[in-house]
Write a protein that holds these residues in place. Structure first.
Motif: not given
Lengths: 182, 169
Positions: A43-52, A69-77, A79-85
Motif C-alpha cells: 500500500a505504501s508503494e501505491d501511495i508513493a506512486i500516487d505522490t510522485f 524531498k520535503t515537498y514529496l514527504f509532505m504529500i506522502g504523509r 496521502r498515508a493518513l488519508d489511507y489509514v483513515r
C-alpha cells in the motif's frame, strides 16, 4: 537548491531522464516513510506512486522554496493518513502477511545500511504514529527539525518534544544495549 | 515489490490518466457553463415574475378567506331608457336603476344567450355608474339583446312581468 529540485527543474525544462534521477534518489525513502504510518509495504508503494504522479500532474505547484524531498514527504504523509483513515472504514484484503513481511525486509535492507539503524527501525514500530514519523524523519532521513516540522505540520518545539519522548521510549524498549544505539 | 522501472512506468501512467481526467472535467465545465447560466437566468428572472403573479392571486384568495373586503362590485346608479318607438317609458316610482339592472342580468344569466339579429328596436336601456356608461341592452319584441354583441335572451312571460313591474310604459 537540493539535488531533487535541480533534477525536477531539468524535468520541467524537458529532460525526461531527470525524473528517473528523482525516482532513484527519493522513491524508496518515501515508501519507507509512508510505511511508518501505513504498516503495509505494498500500500505504501501505491501511495508513493500516487505522490510522485503529483509532480507530473501539477507541474507548477512545487515552488522550489523547500527541498523536493520535503515537498514529496509532505504529500506522502497526507496521502498515508488519508489511507489509514479509509482503511479504518473499509477492511482491505491484502497480500499474505508473510509476503508483506518479506518485502518489508527487502525495503529495509535497501534503505538501512547499518545494523544499528535496523535495530532502531524495528523498535520504532512499537512507538505511536507521530513519534515514529518524527524519529524517522530526523534519524533515518537526516532531515532538519524545520523540515520535519513542515512535513508533519507541527512546530519545531513539538518535533523537539516528540523526539525527546521518543528517545525515552526507545531506551525503555531497547534496554541497556539501546543506550549505545541512540 | 515492484522494480524502480515498473514504478516509474506506473507513475507516468497514473500521471497521464489524471491529466486526461482533468482535461475532460475542464471541457465538461466549459460545455455546462452556458446551460448553468441559462438555468440561473430562468430561475432568477423568469420564475420570480410568475411567482409574483401567483402570490398576488394567492394573497387575494387569502384575503377573501380572512374576510377582508376586496374591491366592491360596480353598482349601477342610473338607467336611461331611450324610447325608439311611440310611448313614454320610465322607471316606476320608487324603483331604482340597480333593481332593473339586477333583473336584466338575471334574465341574461338564466338563459344561454343565442346569436340573433335585432331588426326592430323597441327601446334601449343604458346603465350608468358614476356618470360612466357601463352596459346597454336593447329590447325588441320578446328579445333582450346585449348591445354591441350578437347575443340575445328570449323574454318569457315571467321575465316580461318582472320588467313590467319596474318599467312604466
Amino acid at each position: 537548491m537540493d539535488s531533487g529540485a535541480v533534477s525536477y527543474r531539468r524535468f520541467l525544462d524537458g529532460d525526461k531522464d531527470a525524473f528517473d534521477d528523482i525516482i532513484k534518489e527519493l522513491f524508496h525513502n518515501l515508501v519507507f516513510f509512508i510505511d511508518r504510518y501505513v504498516q503495509d509495504v505494498h500500500a505504501s508503494e501505491d501511495i508513493a506512486i500516487d505522490t510522485f504522479s503529483e509532480l507530473i500532474v501539477h507541474k507548477n505547484r512545487y515552488n522550489f522554496k523547500v527541498s523536493l524531498k520535503t515537498y514529496l514527504f509532505m504529500i506522502g504523509r497526507s496521502r498515508a493518513l488519508d489511507y489509514v483513515r479509509r482503511r479504518r472504514i473499509i477492511n482491505f484484503s491484502g497480500l499474505s502477511e508473510a509476503e508483506d513481511l518479506e518485502d518489508g525486509k527487502v525495503l529495509e535492507e535497501e534503505i538501512l545500511s547499518s545494523e544499528r539503524k535496523r535495530i532502531l527501525s524495528a523498535a520504532l514500530s512499537k512507538l505511536p504514529d507521530e513519534m515514529r514519523a518524527a524519529i524517522h524523519l530526523v534519524y533515518f532521513e537526516d532531515m532538519t527539525y524545520g523540515d520535519a516540522a513542515k512535513i508533519m505540520k507541527k512546530s519545531r518545539k513539538q518535533i523537539d518534544n516528540l523526539l525527546y519522548r521518543g528517545k525515552k521510549e526507545l531506551r525503555i524498549i531497547l534496554g541497556e544495549d539501546g543506550e549505545l544505539l541512540l | 515489490m515492484r522494480t524502480l522501472e515498473e514504478c516509474r512506468n506506473e507513475i507516468f501512467r497514473i500521471g497521464e490518466e489524471k491529466i486526461r481526467k482533468r482535461r475532460k472535467a475542464r471541457k465538461t465545465a466549459v460545455l455546462c457553463a452556458p446551460i448553468f447560466v441559462a438555468a440561473v437566468l430562468i430561475l432568477g428572472v423568469i420564475l420570480p415574475d410568475v411567482g409574483i403573479e401567483k402570490n398576488d392571486s394567492a394573497a387575494a384568495e387569502g384575503a377573501n378567506a380572512a374576510g377582508v373586503e376586496t374591491a366592491a362590485p360596480i353598482v349601477c346608479d342610473m338607467a336611461k331608457i331611450i324610447e325608439t318607438e311611440s310611448g313614454n317609458i320610465t322607471l316606476k316610482e320608487g324603483e331604482e336603476a340597480e333593481n332593473l339592472h339586477t333583473v336584466i342580468k338575471d334574465i341574461c344569466g338564466k338563459d344561454e344567450l343565442s346569436s340573433c339579429d335585432i331588426e326592430d328596436e323597441n327601446y334601449r336601456i343604458v346603465f350608468y355608474s358614476e356618470g360612466r356608461e357601463i352596459e346597454s341592452y336593447i329590447v325588441s319584441g320578446k328579445l333582450l339583446a346585449v348591445e354591441n354583441s350578437e347575443y340575445a335572451a328570449e323574454l318569457n312571460k315571467e321575465d316580461l312581468e318582472k320588467l313590467k313591474k319596474i318599467i312604466a310604459p
